[in-house]
Design a protein around this motif. Structure first.
Motif, PDB file in Angstrom:
ATOM      1  N   UNK A  76       0.836  -1.208   0.000  1.00  0.00           N
ATOM      2  CA  UNK A  76       0.000   0.000   0.000  1.00  0.00           C
ATOM      3  C   UNK A  76       0.868   1.255   0.000  1.00  0.00           C
ATOM      4  N   UNK A  77       1.946   1.241   0.797  1.00  0.00           N
ATOM      5  CA  UNK A  77       2.836   2.401   0.833  1.00  0.00           C
ATOM      6  C   UNK A  77       3.540   2.592  -0.504  1.00  0.00           C
ATOM      7  N   UNK A  78       3.973   1.479  -1.103  1.00  0.00           N
ATOM      8  CA  UNK A  78       4.595   1.581  -2.434  1.00  0.00           C
ATOM      9  C   UNK A  78       3.619   2.208  -3.429  1.00  0.00           C
ATOM     10  N   UNK A  79       2.377   1.743  -3.377  1.00  0.00           N
ATOM     11  CA  UNK A  79       1.373   2.276  -4.291  1.00  0.00           C
ATOM     12  C   UNK A  79       1.135   3.761  -4.076  1.00  0.00           C
ATOM     13  N   UNK A  80       1.060   4.191  -2.813  1.00  0.00           N
ATOM     14  CA  UNK A  80       0.853   5.605  -2.515  1.00  0.00           C
ATOM     15  C   UNK A  80       1.915   6.470  -3.165  1.00  0.00           C
ATOM     16  N   UNK A  81       3.176   6.044  -3.059  1.00  0.00           N
ATOM     17  CA  UNK A  81       4.276   6.858  -3.558  1.00  0.00           C
ATOM     18  C   UNK A  81       4.463   6.738  -5.065  1.00  0.00           C
ATOM     19  N   UNK A  82       4.303   5.535  -5.608  1.00  0.00           N
ATOM     20  CA  UNK A  82       4.540   5.350  -7.039  1.00  0.00           C
ATOM     21  C   UNK A  82       3.517   6.087  -7.887  1.00  0.00           C
ATOM     22  N   UNK A  83       2.328   6.329  -7.339  1.00  0.00           N
ATOM     23  CA  UNK A  83       1.298   7.040  -8.094  1.00  0.00           C
ATOM     24  C   UNK A  83       1.463   8.551  -8.041  1.00  0.00           C
ATOM     25  N   UNK A  84       2.393   9.057  -7.214  1.00  0.00           N
ATOM     26  CA  UNK A  84       2.599  10.498  -7.127  1.00  0.00           C
ATOM     27  C   UNK A  84       3.363  11.019  -8.343  1.00  0.00           C
ATOM     28  N   UNK A  85       4.533  10.433  -8.592  1.00  0.00           N
ATOM     29  CA  UNK A  85       5.369  10.819  -9.735  1.00  0.00           C
ATOM     30  C   UNK A  85       6.417   9.742  -9.909  1.00  0.00           C
ATOM     31  N   UNK A  86       7.146   9.741 -11.023  1.00  0.00           N
ATOM     32  CA  UNK A  86       8.088   8.642 -11.286  1.00  0.00           C
ATOM     33  C   UNK A  86       9.272   8.580 -10.332  1.00  0.00           C
ATOM     34  N   UNK A  87       9.505   9.628  -9.540  1.00  0.00           N
ATOM     35  CA  UNK A  87      10.721   9.691  -8.744  1.00  0.00           C
ATOM     36  C   UNK A  87      10.486   9.492  -7.247  1.00  0.00           C
ATOM     37  N   UNK A  88       9.238   9.428  -6.815  1.00  0.00           N
ATOM     38  CA  UNK A  88       8.938   9.147  -5.411  1.00  0.00           C
ATOM     39  C   UNK A  88       8.786   7.645  -5.230  1.00  0.00           C
TER      40      UNK A  88
END
Length: 431
Positions: A76-88
């Motif tokens: 879930x945490x990976x998903x939260x960050x990966x959907x923000x932008x390619x570098x988070x």
């Protein structure tokens, strides 16, 4: 047909929304100052939290294989960050350690910087003198598979982990190059990648060449040292700063490199949501090469810190920027340790050039566009001249030897054009 499953109401969930949220709060506490966290807690999207908890419980109860809570929460945490932008990104212990190794400048791999472009793993730039550069990989090459693993469903970090490994082991990449209809297979042998960030040489007497491959902690000091070394060999009449295929790196290093050529004025500033993400960096009095004519080479592989340097020198009218449009990565990432060996890489601000131009998704436009190419020499090597004609009148002056065009300049058309421009600037300055 998929069998119907019981659909419990939200009141029957194993984890309440508040209890589930409490398990995620330590991440937020490290990313935000306490007043901001308090504001978030006062205005929680309760319905979305309840839906999240319901999805969590459905997976726990009905997924074909049993999945533990820790795995679900990390996903879930990976998903939260990966959907923000390619570098988070969310970094587990192994990924966080890998990032630290690459920051220190030594790791086992093939020497390549990659990113996601339209969801496809894509080469940003190969690092000089590594297996990737020697195999001819280029910026914008798409990596379709790593060994037998297709990349279309891999996260960026998963792809990086697959490409890294023990020195001496082999790796096979399937590459699709722009303009080509069929993919090619490239077999590489991993090496210890030691990233020397600066090198220099004289192209011709008086005309120096500085190559910066990436921006590490001491890159600014190394540039100044290399300029002094070149000046000991011969007084400099011009300098080429080569930032092609430079993926960026440490922000302060970019400031140091620009400062080597500037003695005043703004270099770069950043803007973000939090006060500590808003910074300005200006040149300090005195520079390593204050008046030497300067040409900066960039291309589609020049990103981030490389674009900061090119943009600053362009806006300050200190250099002529030559080549092709740069990559357009104008965002700032902060690495946030989470206290358990894991961490976050989070985009917190955007870069702006001294004139207020955003680099993000725009890139730096060169003053003089010169595409990649090479010089082709005729069979005779040159055109027929008066001196070749039989019976020509001889000059009273002693003939001067014309320097042969080096193989390096023949192979690198952009560098040859940069040298020609420096010579032209010298002619104008003498007048």
């Amino acid at each position: 047909m998929t069998p119907a499953l019981p659909m419990p109401g939200r009141a029957g969930l194993a984890l309440s929304p508040r209890r589930l949220l409490a398990s995620l709060l330590p991440v937020a506490l490290l990313a935000l100052p306490l007043p901001a966290v308090s504001a978030v807690n006062d205005d929680l999207p309760v319905e979305e939290i309840q839906t999240f908890a319901e999805v969590f419980e459905r997976i726990k109860r009905a997924y074909v294989e049993e999945v533990d809570d820790a795995t679900l929460l990390r996903n879930a945490m990976r998903g939260m960050l990966s959907e923000l932008d390619p570098h988070s990104a969310f970094l587990d212990r192994e990924q966080f350690q890998s990032l630290r190794e690459s920051t220190q400048g030594e790791f086992g791999g093939i020497g390549i910087e990659v990113g996601l472009e339209d969801g496809q793993l894509t080469v940003i730039t190969p690092i000089d003198d590594t297996p990737a550069s020697r195999a001819g990989l280029q910026a914008r090459d798409q990596i379709l598979s790593i060994d037998d693993t297709p990349t279309e469903r891999l996260s960026l970090q998963e792809a990086v982990n697959l490409m890294r490994g023990e020195p001496g082991t082999r790796i096979e990449l399937t590459i699709l190059r722009r303009g080509e209809s069929s993919p090619r297979t490239v077999t590489l042998t991993r090496e210890v990648i030691r990233t020397e960030s600066v090198r220099s040489e004289l192209l011709e007497p008086g005309f120096g060449y500085l190559r910066v491959t990436q921006f590490q902690t001491r890159t600014g000091d190394q540039v100044a040292e290399q300029i002094r070394r070149l000046e000991r060999e011969a007084p400099l009449s011009g300098l080429v700063l080569d930032l092609r295929n430079n993926p960026g790196g440490v922000l302060q290093a970019a400031v140091g490199v620009a400062d080597a050529f500037l003695d005043s004025g703004l270099i770069v500033y950043t803007e973000g949501r939090l006060p500590d993400t808003e910074m300005q960096f200006s040149a300090s009095p005195g520079s390593a090469a204050p008046e030497v004519p300067l040409v900066v080479l960039i291309n589609g592989g020049s990103a981030s810190a490389a674009e900061i340097v090119a943009g600053a020198l362009q806006d300050q009218r200190r250099a002529v920027v030559m080549g092709t449009e740069s990559f357009g990565k104008g965002s700032v990432q902060q690495i946030m340790p989470l206290g358990n060996g894991e961490g976050l890489k989070l985009t917190t601000a955007l870069y702006y050039t001294p004139n207020g131009r955003s680099i993000q998704a725009q890139g730096i436009e060169p003053d003089v566009e010169v595409v990649r190419g090479r010089v082709e020499v005729t069979e005779t090597g040159r055109e027929v001249r008066e001196a070749d004609l039989e019976g020509h009148l001889r000059s009273r002056d002693a003939p001067r030897e014309r320097a042969e065009l080096s193989e390096r300049l023949r192979e690198d058309y952009q560098l040859g054009e940069a040298l020609n421009l420096l010579k032209a600037l010298n002619v104008l300055s003498r007048r």
